[in-house]
Design an enzyme around this catalytic site. Sequence first.
Site, mmCIF file in Angstrom:
data_model
loop_
_atom_site.group_PDB
_atom_site.id
_atom_site.type_symbol
_atom_site.label_atom_id
_atom_site.label_comp_id
_atom_site.label_asym_id
_atom_site.label_seq_id
_atom_site.Cartn_x
_atom_site.Cartn_y
_atom_site.Cartn_z
ATOM 1 N N SER A 165 -17.715 -29.425 -59.692
ATOM 2 C CA SER A 165 -19.308 -29.123 -59.788
ATOM 3 C C SER A 165 -19.509 -29.389 -61.199
ATOM 4 O O SER A 165 -19.412 -30.518 -62.143
ATOM 5 C CB SER A 165 -19.505 -28.031 -59.204
ATOM 6 O OG SER A 165 -20.907 -27.973 -59.003
ATOM 7 N N ASP A 260 -23.801 -32.262 -49.148
ATOM 8 C CA ASP A 260 -23.676 -31.855 -50.458
ATOM 9 C C ASP A 260 -25.029 -32.777 -51.162
ATOM 10 O O ASP A 260 -24.863 -33.881 -51.205
ATOM 11 C CB ASP A 260 -22.548 -31.983 -51.083
ATOM 12 C CG ASP A 260 -22.485 -31.707 -52.506
ATOM 13 O OD1 ASP A 260 -23.667 -31.065 -52.915
ATOM 14 O OD2 ASP A 260 -21.346 -31.530 -53.444
ATOM 15 N N HIS A 290 -20.945 -28.390 -50.466
ATOM 16 C CA HIS A 290 -20.514 -28.269 -51.872
ATOM 17 C C HIS A 290 -19.496 -26.981 -51.946
ATOM 18 O O HIS A 290 -19.797 -25.858 -51.183
ATOM 19 C CB HIS A 290 -21.935 -28.190 -52.438
ATOM 20 C CG HIS A 290 -21.456 -28.026 -54.003
ATOM 21 N ND1 HIS A 290 -21.328 -29.042 -54.846
ATOM 22 C CD2 HIS A 290 -21.559 -27.159 -55.034
ATOM 23 C CE1 HIS A 290 -21.268 -28.708 -55.960
ATOM 24 N NE2 HIS A 290 -21.586 -27.545 -56.097
#
Length: 321
Positions: A165, A260, A290
């Site tokens: 991320s 996501d 996610h």
Amino acid sequence: MSAPLPLRTKFFATVLQRLATPVEEATDHAQLRAERVRLGQTLPGRMVFGRPDRRARAEEIEIPLRGRTLRAVVHRPTGVGGKRPVVVNFHGGGWVQGTPEQSAWLASRVAAGSGATVISPSYRLSPEHPFPAAVDDTWEALGWIADRADALGLDIDRMAVMGDSAGGNLAAVAAQRSVAEGGPRLCAQVLIYPAVEMYEKFASELRMPNEAVLTSKNMSAFAHLYLGDAYGTKDPLASPLRAASFDGLPPAFILTADHDPLLDNGVHYREALQRAGVPVRYREYPGTVHGFLSLPGVVPAAEDAVADIVDFVAARVVVPA
């Protein structure tokens, strides 16, 4: 077309999301970070989040930089000797939350499975330390580790970066800088649902604005908190997808989740690397959200993804070219 999200995954992801204060509503970010730690200690958290692999031993070190000192956790595989290949791992958390311990499950599993040492440094968090503080910290930490490879028992010729991320953003930026600025030579990069574009809303975000774990509102809030007064910049240090060139970057493994909003960030980065002739392995994991690599208790694909990362690191980093 996304695979259906398993009910168990959706239920626990939704519970965890509702237990946490939305970042866009937070006024005390130190409290928000403490809340995240407590969440991992609740019953749902203990059932969901991964635990460190006992086949790797962890050691905390300090990384002294100019005007500040960063913490780092070193995960060394047991039962192997000599200088080890190294993967420098940057944690996620939207540049606002997170610690090296957050990714201990992933880091220790990669170390134990591949035979590489994995080092997870901290970095300064926003909004107290907005962009480019995190970029500076991760880049300088990478250089510090490379400069002290002998003392740390590392093989500097087999060095890679990894991140999930926000950490995937920082890892991608570090890989670009290693080429553009002649920094440590990297042999691979592992980008896990990376955030590589800070402004443009791709189709996946428009299609999935309210997914479990990460929403479009969350993404916007994280971007504003991270960039602060620099919000609106076209600087590729913030959005590595905007780099002028991708030539010469190390081989990449890009992992994405099909539920996501960041999905297309990974897709577009894969395409940019491929156009530049960079070897890319890409995999989108069906029925995932996610952050799923941190949720092995409810997302079976987390184990598959870690195994895929171990295989990639073993082939690209541990085995001499």
